[in-house]
Design a protein around this motif. Sequence first.
Motif, PDB file in Angstrom:
ATOM      1  N   HIS A 114     -11.025   2.946 -11.801  1.00  0.00           N
ATOM      2  CA  HIS A 114      -9.678   3.227 -11.318  1.00  0.00           C
ATOM      3  C   HIS A 114      -9.338   4.700 -11.487  1.00  0.00           C
ATOM      4  O   HIS A 114      -9.607   5.296 -12.531  1.00  0.00           O
ATOM      5  N   SER A 160      -5.000   1.573 -11.241  1.00  0.00           N
ATOM      6  CA  SER A 160      -5.371   0.992  -9.954  1.00  0.00           C
ATOM      7  C   SER A 160      -6.335   1.950  -9.271  1.00  0.00           C
ATOM      8  O   SER A 160      -6.569   3.064  -9.758  1.00  0.00           O
ATOM      9  N   GLY A 208       0.801  -1.205   0.000  1.00  0.00           N
ATOM     10  CA  GLY A 208       0.000   0.000   0.000  1.00  0.00           C
ATOM     11  C   GLY A 208       0.836   1.257   0.000  1.00  0.00           C
ATOM     12  O   GLY A 208       0.375   2.324   0.406  1.00  0.00           O
ATOM     13  N   THR A 251      -6.101   5.943 -10.502  1.00  0.00           N
ATOM     14  CA  THR A 251      -4.641   6.101 -10.450  1.00  0.00           C
ATOM     15  C   THR A 251      -4.018   5.469 -11.685  1.00  0.00           C
ATOM     16  O   THR A 251      -4.382   4.351 -12.051  1.00  0.00           O
ATOM     17  N   THR A 300      -4.201   5.107  -3.989  1.00  0.00           N
ATOM     18  CA  THR A 300      -2.738   5.086  -4.026  1.00  0.00           C
ATOM     19  C   THR A 300      -2.154   3.966  -3.178  1.00  0.00           C
ATOM     20  O   THR A 300      -1.012   3.584  -3.346  1.00  0.00           O
ATOM     21  N   GLU A 301      -2.929   3.440  -2.267  1.00  0.00           N
ATOM     22  CA  GLU A 301      -2.432   2.365  -1.408  1.00  0.00           C
ATOM     23  C   GLU A 301      -2.951   1.024  -1.933  1.00  0.00           C
ATOM     24  O   GLU A 301      -3.825   0.397  -1.345  1.00  0.00           O
ATOM     25  N   TYR A 302      -2.414   0.617  -3.045  1.00  0.00           N
ATOM     26  CA  TYR A 302      -2.907  -0.580  -3.716  1.00  0.00           C
ATOM     27  C   TYR A 302      -1.819  -1.644  -3.730  1.00  0.00           C
ATOM     28  O   TYR A 302      -0.635  -1.367  -3.544  1.00  0.00           O
ATOM     29  N   ASN A 303      -2.228  -2.862  -4.014  1.00  0.00           N
ATOM     30  CA  ASN A 303      -1.284  -3.961  -4.175  1.00  0.00           C
ATOM     31  C   ASN A 303      -1.246  -4.479  -5.595  1.00  0.00           C
ATOM     32  O   ASN A 303      -0.255  -5.042  -6.031  1.00  0.00           O
ATOM     33  N   GLU A 304      -2.321  -4.311  -6.322  1.00  0.00           N
ATOM     34  CA  GLU A 304      -2.407  -4.860  -7.664  1.00  0.00           C
ATOM     35  C   GLU A 304      -2.593  -3.734  -8.663  1.00  0.00           C
ATOM     36  O   GLU A 304      -3.462  -2.876  -8.493  1.00  0.00           O
ATOM     37  N   GLN A 305      -1.766  -3.722  -9.673  1.00  0.00           N
ATOM     38  CA  GLN A 305      -1.902  -2.802 -10.790  1.00  0.00           C
ATOM     39  C   GLN A 305      -2.342  -3.600 -12.012  1.00  0.00           C
ATOM     40  O   GLN A 305      -1.933  -4.744 -12.190  1.00  0.00           O
ATOM     41  N   TYR A 317      -2.506  10.607  -9.675  1.00  0.00           N
ATOM     42  CA  TYR A 317      -3.673  10.309  -8.852  1.00  0.00           C
ATOM     43  C   TYR A 317      -4.510  11.570  -8.788  1.00  0.00           C
ATOM     44  O   TYR A 317      -4.010  12.630  -8.400  1.00  0.00           O
TER      45      TYR A 317
END
Lengths: 112, 113
Positions: free
Chosen positions: B29, B94, A94, B31, B97-102, B50
């Motif tokens: 999405h 995505s 994150g 971002t 901004t605090e993501y794990n998967e793009q 973003y």
Amino acid sequence: DAKTTQPTSMDCAEGRAANLPCNHSTISGNEYVYWYRQIHSQGPQYIIHGLKNNETNEMASLIITEDRKSSTLILPHATLRDTAVYYCIVRVAGDSWGKFQFGAGTQVVVTP
Amino acid sequence: ETGVTQSPTHLIKTRGQQVTLRCSSQSGHNTVSWYQQALGQGPQFIFQYYREEENGRGNFPPRFSGLQFPNYSSELNVNALELDDSALYLCASSFGTEYNEQFFGPGTRLTVL
């Protein structure tokens, strides 16, 4: 972000398990291990990520050593469509900065 | 298919010219990140947008610039093209901004002659 080390290439027989190693000896406590793959002529695709516990999803399993200095991505039954470059990345989960640092990855070739 | 589209698919330019690459993010999405991938190498992060603002930048000179529009689509602009700019340019979208998967698009192949 910590750097990772992966073998340049590996072969796997169709139907067998493919075990892809990754070393990340300088990983920090808040950094996760991510795996992406890139099939030829396509953009990278997310596979799985984890912190310290083993993780499994419909695509693969991720095994992280207790000291977190290395990990293994397991494709349980490789198919020809799994031929791709596999990237191991460490990153703060994150991370609002957003950056994924891709290395050169491992070229996996699945053969009939 | 990820729902991320990029245009054009291929582009040929000459040194010194300017180029604009376009990306439409996946529905929902907000971002967009841009990456440069030279032949035989992994993707290198250029920058992220973003909510129409640049939110992080990699080690690329100012002649690499971008925009994000209210519909969250994005452009990558490169001025004064150099031969080393020849690469596959990837866009990834995505949510937040605090993501794990793009989710990556198929890329634009730029050749600079």
